[in-house]
Design a protein around this motif. Structure first.
Motif, PDB file in Angstrom:
ATOM      1  N   UNK A  30      -6.738   6.211  -5.328  1.00 53.35           N
ATOM      2  CA  UNK A  30      -5.998   7.334  -5.186  1.00 53.35           C
ATOM      3  C   UNK A  30      -6.702   8.558  -5.420  1.00 53.35           C
ATOM      4  N   UNK A  31      -6.301   9.298  -4.265  1.00 52.37           N
ATOM      5  CA  UNK A  31      -7.213  10.572  -4.541  1.00 52.37           C
ATOM      6  C   UNK A  31      -6.686  11.769  -5.138  1.00 52.37           C
ATOM      7  N   UNK A  32      -5.199  11.635  -4.859  1.00 55.59           N
ATOM      8  CA  UNK A  32      -4.195  12.564  -5.463  1.00 55.59           C
ATOM      9  C   UNK A  32      -2.922  12.016  -5.190  1.00 55.59           C
ATOM     10  N   UNK A  33      -1.621  12.700  -5.655  1.00 59.04           N
ATOM     11  CA  UNK A  33      -0.395  12.215  -5.646  1.00 59.04           C
ATOM     12  C   UNK A  33      -0.012  12.020  -4.212  1.00 59.04           C
ATOM     13  N   UNK A  34      -0.649  12.870  -3.362  1.00 57.27           N
ATOM     14  CA  UNK A  34      -0.236  12.800  -1.979  1.00 57.27           C
ATOM     15  C   UNK A  34      -1.046  12.417  -0.810  1.00 57.27           C
ATOM     16  N   UNK A  35      -2.426  11.646  -1.347  1.00 55.91           N
ATOM     17  CA  UNK A  35      -3.228  10.961  -0.288  1.00 55.91           C
ATOM     18  C   UNK A  35      -4.053   9.833  -1.142  1.00 55.91           C
ATOM     19  N   UNK A  36      -4.001   8.638  -0.402  1.00 56.03           N
ATOM     20  CA  UNK A  36      -4.797   7.517  -0.997  1.00 56.03           C
ATOM     21  C   UNK A  36      -5.665   6.896   0.295  1.00 56.03           C
ATOM     22  N   UNK A  37      -6.678   6.152  -0.413  1.00 61.24           N
ATOM     23  CA  UNK A  37      -7.482   5.579   0.734  1.00 61.24           C
ATOM     24  C   UNK A  37      -7.223   4.174   0.659  1.00 61.24           C
ATOM     25  N   UNK A  38      -6.995   3.568   1.907  1.00 61.98           N
ATOM     26  CA  UNK A  38      -6.932   2.070   2.115  1.00 61.98           C
ATOM     27  C   UNK A  38      -8.330   1.409   2.240  1.00 61.98           C
ATOM     28  N   UNK A  39      -8.754   0.814   1.009  1.00 63.07           N
ATOM     29  CA  UNK A  39     -10.189   0.529   1.079  1.00 63.07           C
ATOM     30  C   UNK A  39     -10.440  -0.907   1.671  1.00 63.07           C
ATOM     31  N   UNK A  40      -9.383  -1.957   1.440  1.00 67.30           N
ATOM     32  CA  UNK A  40      -9.775  -3.269   1.836  1.00 67.30           C
ATOM     33  C   UNK A  40      -8.713  -4.210   1.916  1.00 67.30           C
ATOM     34  N   UNK A  41      -8.732  -4.927   2.701  1.00 63.75           N
ATOM     35  CA  UNK A  41      -7.558  -6.167   2.810  1.00 63.75           C
ATOM     36  C   UNK A  41      -8.414  -7.387   2.989  1.00 63.75           C
ATOM     37  N   UNK A  42      -7.556  -8.290   2.083  1.00 65.73           N
ATOM     38  CA  UNK A  42      -8.450  -9.696   2.162  1.00 65.73           C
ATOM     39  C   UNK A  42      -7.269 -10.712   2.015  1.00 65.73           C
ATOM     40  N   UNK A  43      -7.281 -11.690   2.933  1.00 69.84           N
ATOM     41  CA  UNK A  43      -6.417 -12.877   2.761  1.00 69.84           C
ATOM     42  C   UNK A  43      -7.472 -14.137   2.888  1.00 69.84           C
ATOM     43  N   UNK A  45      -9.181 -17.910   3.511  1.00 76.60           N
ATOM     44  CA  UNK A  45      -8.916 -18.734   4.497  1.00 76.60           C
ATOM     45  C   UNK A  45      -7.745 -19.580   4.710  1.00 76.60           C
ATOM     46  N   UNK A  46      -7.294 -20.085   3.527  1.00 76.76           N
ATOM     47  CA  UNK A  46      -6.115 -20.828   3.181  1.00 76.76           C
ATOM     48  C   UNK A  46      -4.853 -20.402   3.619  1.00 76.76           C
ATOM     49  N   UNK A  47      -4.767 -18.964   3.560  1.00 73.88           N
ATOM     50  CA  UNK A  47      -3.502 -18.450   3.837  1.00 73.88           C
ATOM     51  C   UNK A  47      -3.528 -17.532   5.076  1.00 73.88           C
ATOM     52  N   UNK A  48      -4.706 -17.597   5.795  1.00 72.66           N
ATOM     53  CA  UNK A  48      -4.617 -16.763   7.162  1.00 72.66           C
ATOM     54  C   UNK A  48      -3.465 -17.252   7.946  1.00 72.66           C
ATOM     55  N   UNK A  49      -3.247 -16.542   9.108  1.00 72.57           N
ATOM     56  CA  UNK A  49      -2.198 -16.944  10.130  1.00 72.57           C
ATOM     57  C   UNK A  49      -0.680 -16.790   9.519  1.00 72.57           C
ATOM     58  N   UNK A  50      -0.490 -16.392   8.207  1.00 76.00           N
ATOM     59  CA  UNK A  50       0.807 -16.473   7.979  1.00 76.00           C
ATOM     60  C   UNK A  50       1.682 -15.032   7.907  1.00 76.00           C
ATOM     61  N   UNK A  51       0.801 -14.167   8.119  1.00 72.62           N
ATOM     62  CA  UNK A  51       1.393 -12.676   8.254  1.00 72.62           C
ATOM     63  C   UNK A  51       1.006 -11.926   6.928  1.00 72.62           C
ATOM     64  N   UNK A  52       0.388 -12.486   5.872  1.00 73.17           N
ATOM     65  CA  UNK A  52       0.339 -11.949   4.601  1.00 73.17           C
ATOM     66  C   UNK A  52      -0.303 -10.566   4.848  1.00 73.17           C
ATOM     67  N   UNK A  53      -1.314 -10.245   5.514  1.00 74.25           N
ATOM     68  CA  UNK A  53      -2.053  -8.699   5.546  1.00 74.25           C
ATOM     69  C   UNK A  53      -0.748  -8.015   6.029  1.00 74.25           C
ATOM     70  N   UNK A  54       0.072  -8.313   7.075  1.00 72.81           N
ATOM     71  CA  UNK A  54       1.024  -7.259   7.606  1.00 72.81           C
ATOM     72  C   UNK A  54       1.951  -7.174   6.479  1.00 72.81           C
ATOM     73  N   UNK A  55       2.503  -8.032   5.604  1.00 72.26           N
ATOM     74  CA  UNK A  55       3.475  -7.817   4.747  1.00 72.26           C
ATOM     75  C   UNK A  55       2.769  -6.809   3.550  1.00 72.26           C
ATOM     76  N   UNK A  56       1.473  -7.081   3.497  1.00 73.26           N
ATOM     77  CA  UNK A  56       0.779  -6.147   2.346  1.00 73.26           C
ATOM     78  C   UNK A  56       0.975  -4.562   2.830  1.00 73.26           C
ATOM     79  N   UNK A  57       0.573  -4.448   4.176  1.00 69.79           N
ATOM     80  CA  UNK A  57       0.679  -3.189   4.703  1.00 69.79           C
ATOM     81  C   UNK A  57       1.973  -2.574   4.848  1.00 69.79           C
ATOM     82  N   UNK A  58       2.899  -3.453   5.027  1.00 74.10           N
ATOM     83  CA  UNK A  58       4.284  -3.021   5.037  1.00 74.10           C
ATOM     84  C   UNK A  58       4.783  -2.412   3.786  1.00 74.10           C
TER      85      UNK A  58
END
Length: 94
Positions: A30-43, A45-58
Motif C-alpha cells: 500500500x503506497x497511499x489510500x489511492x494507490x497500491x502495488x500488486x507485487x505477486x500472485x502465487x497458486x 501446483x496442486x491448485x492450478x487450473x481452477x481459476x484461483x488467480x482470477x478470483x484473487x484478482x477479481x
C-alpha cells in the motif's frame, strides 16, 4: 468463485484463498489510500487450473472500484491481465 479473504498488515495486504492443498495469494504494498502495488500472485501446483488467480484478482479489482484506489501492476500475472482487459484501464496506474 472461491471465497477470498483480505488480510491487512499495515502497508502490506494480501488476498488469500485457503484450501487443504495450500494457499493461493495475491500480495500488495500500500503506497497511499489511492494507490497500491500488486507485487505477486502465487497458486500452489496442486491448485492450478481452477481459476484461483482470477478470483484473487477479481477481489482486488472489486476493492479498487469500491474504495477508489488504483493498482500499479508489478506482478507479471496482474500486468498481463491488465493488458488483456482494456476495460479495466481506469483501475491501473501507468
Amino acid at each position: 468463485m472461491s471465497e477470498v479473504e483480505r488480510e491487512d498488515h499495515g502497508s502490506k495486504r494480501r488476498y488469500v484463498i485457503r484450501r487443504p492443498e495450500g494457499e493461493a495469494e495475491l500480495t500488495l504494498s500500500v503506497l497511499s489510500p489511492t494507490r497500491v502495488i500488486a507485487d505477486h500472485t502465487y497458486v500452489p501446483d496442486a491448485l492450478r487450473g481452477q481459476g484461483l488467480a482470477e478470483d484473487l484478482l477479481d477481489a482486488l479489482l472489486s476493492d479498487a472500484r469500491a474504495q477508489g484506489f488504483t493498482i500499479v501492476p508489478l506482478c507479471p500475472y496482474v500486468a498481463s491481465q491488465a493488458r488483456r482487459h482494456l476495460e479495466w484501464a481506469a483501475l491501473f496506474a501507468t
